[in-house]
Motif scaffolding. Sequence first.
Motif, PDB file in Angstrom:
ATOM      1  N   ALA A 200       4.862   3.791  -3.195  1.00  0.00           N
ATOM      2  CA  ALA A 200       4.321   3.160  -4.405  1.00  0.00           C
ATOM      3  C   ALA A 200       3.304   2.071  -4.109  1.00  0.00           C
ATOM      4  CB  ALA A 200       5.467   2.586  -5.247  1.00  0.00           C
ATOM      5  N   HIS A 201       3.331   1.522  -2.890  1.00  0.00           N
ATOM      6  CA  HIS A 201       2.398   0.439  -2.564  1.00  0.00           C
ATOM      7  C   HIS A 201       1.102   0.941  -1.939  1.00  0.00           C
ATOM      8  CE1 HIS A 201       4.562   1.410   1.023  1.00  0.00           C
ATOM      9  NE2 HIS A 201       3.941   0.522   1.766  1.00  0.00           N
ATOM     10  N   LYS A 202       0.949   2.265  -1.807  1.00  0.00           N
ATOM     11  CA  LYS A 202      -0.308   2.788  -1.279  1.00  0.00           C
ATOM     12  C   LYS A 202      -1.411   2.620  -2.316  1.00  0.00           C
ATOM     13  CE  LYS A 202       0.756   6.026   2.388  1.00  0.00           C
ATOM     14  NZ  LYS A 202       0.533   7.371   2.929  1.00  0.00           N
ATOM     15  N   LYS A 203      -2.504   2.086  -1.897  1.00  0.00           N
ATOM     16  CA  LYS A 203      -3.601   1.804  -2.812  1.00  0.00           C
ATOM     17  C   LYS A 203      -4.472   3.035  -3.016  1.00  0.00           C
ATOM     18  CE  LYS A 203      -3.868  -3.108  -1.681  1.00  0.00           C
ATOM     19  NZ  LYS A 203      -2.584  -3.169  -0.978  1.00  0.00           N
ATOM     20  N   PRO A 204      -5.233   3.084  -4.132  1.00  0.00           N
ATOM     21  CA  PRO A 204      -6.143   4.218  -4.367  1.00  0.00           C
ATOM     22  C   PRO A 204      -7.110   4.444  -3.206  1.00  0.00           C
ATOM     23  CG  PRO A 204      -5.945   2.899  -6.352  1.00  0.00           C
ATOM     24  CD  PRO A 204      -5.225   2.148  -5.278  1.00  0.00           C
ATOM     25  N   GLN A 205      -7.461   3.371  -2.474  1.00  0.00           N
ATOM     26  CA  GLN A 205      -8.384   3.511  -1.348  1.00  0.00           C
ATOM     27  C   GLN A 205      -7.839   4.469  -0.291  1.00  0.00           C
ATOM     28  OE1 GLN A 205      -7.643   0.751  -2.952  1.00  0.00           O
ATOM     29  NE2 GLN A 205      -9.041  -0.951  -2.538  1.00  0.00           N
TER      30      GLN A 205
END
Length: 416
Positions: A200-205
């Motif tokens: 869940a903490h993975k960013k769109p980047q």
Amino acid sequence: MDFHRHDRFAAQNMERESEDCLYLNVFSPYDHEDESKVFPILVWIHGGSFLAGSADTGIDMEVDIRIHYHCNVQFILCGRYIYIYIYIHVHRCEKTISEEDAAEIVGDEYNKEDIKDKHCNYQDHKITCLTADLTPYQQIECLRLELNLTSPLLRKALAIELGVSKMVVDHDLVPTSGAELVRVHARIPIMTGVARKEWAHKKPQFYNLHRKASLTAEESAESVFRIIEGSFHDTTIEKLSNATLHLVANASFVRYIDDPSNTFETSRVVSALQKMEADIEFVSPCQKEIDAYVQKGIQVYAYSFDYVPESPIYEEKKTFGLFGKEPVTVMRKDKTFEDRKLEAFHGLDHAFIFSRGYSSNFDIRPYTKRDETMSKILTNMITNFAKKGDPSIPRFTWPQFTVNASEHVSINIPPK
């Protein structure tokens, strides 16, 4: 791993990393009146996907035993033939590192003369026994005898090519899947689980989707395929054809992303990709392990860590200022969750086991009474399991996961 280079505790330890690391640190209470008295022992095996991490985290963890083990690609191979397949093709020079990866591998630390002296794929020495007529077992034996990973460039290239490293035991390649090993050898009860949404903490980047507010169906499908080609394909027993991978990707697109509204807002697509990748890398392997223990007739206590703090989560970054050599520490509120509800992510439970709100670059501030309550519940569950083989606490009975009752516990306030 660059992520850990910015960590408040791990960063300094990484500067002291060494191959001379295989030590077992044992701390045990001592009863002067009864020297034969023994105590329940907790063993901390640090995480890091066999690539990073250390038992010396810098956090004052009161566990009794800490284990150091070798990390990085030189201690791979594994039960999955696809890794052997890649190894062989890289060492035979039939598969070459892409130009895009090569730039990342070489970086600024090596000059062209250093690289010119190496064989293909940055090998110092080529493996001579890898002929085309070998069986898979003969190929493994050849690698055992002649595999040479003295070139740091080759190690880095293989790490990028293979992804997460796998383990060896007593210098032998693990011969089969973890689930099969469990079905044959397991004998100790297990308490195991996942975070509610591991990635869940993975960013769109991370998915290269941060430049657009919305996507097309085609762009969304391509993102799904990249995960299937990478994360999912890494778990398959044998190499799959592109047609098969596209079939799996299409089914996954329908399962995780397709929507009657036919709209593909970037935030929704990223959330779906996080869930899909978490299912591939955490939930499915955990369930397979649980099933294997149950089939063996071993006690299993399964959980989902669902607790989220009410306080903001700050992401710690270290940067160098324009002037001077001393790094400047910048704390900023993590904005990953601003456009959707926060869900428990990978490693968040550590903030309630080992520290007052800190976990791998993430800091919960302020650490509230509610957070302290969560910490007390979770640590009591863990220590009760270590002492009695049952993680139940006074006001909550933890049910076993069995063939007839596939129950797991939601670790939250209150647990349920």
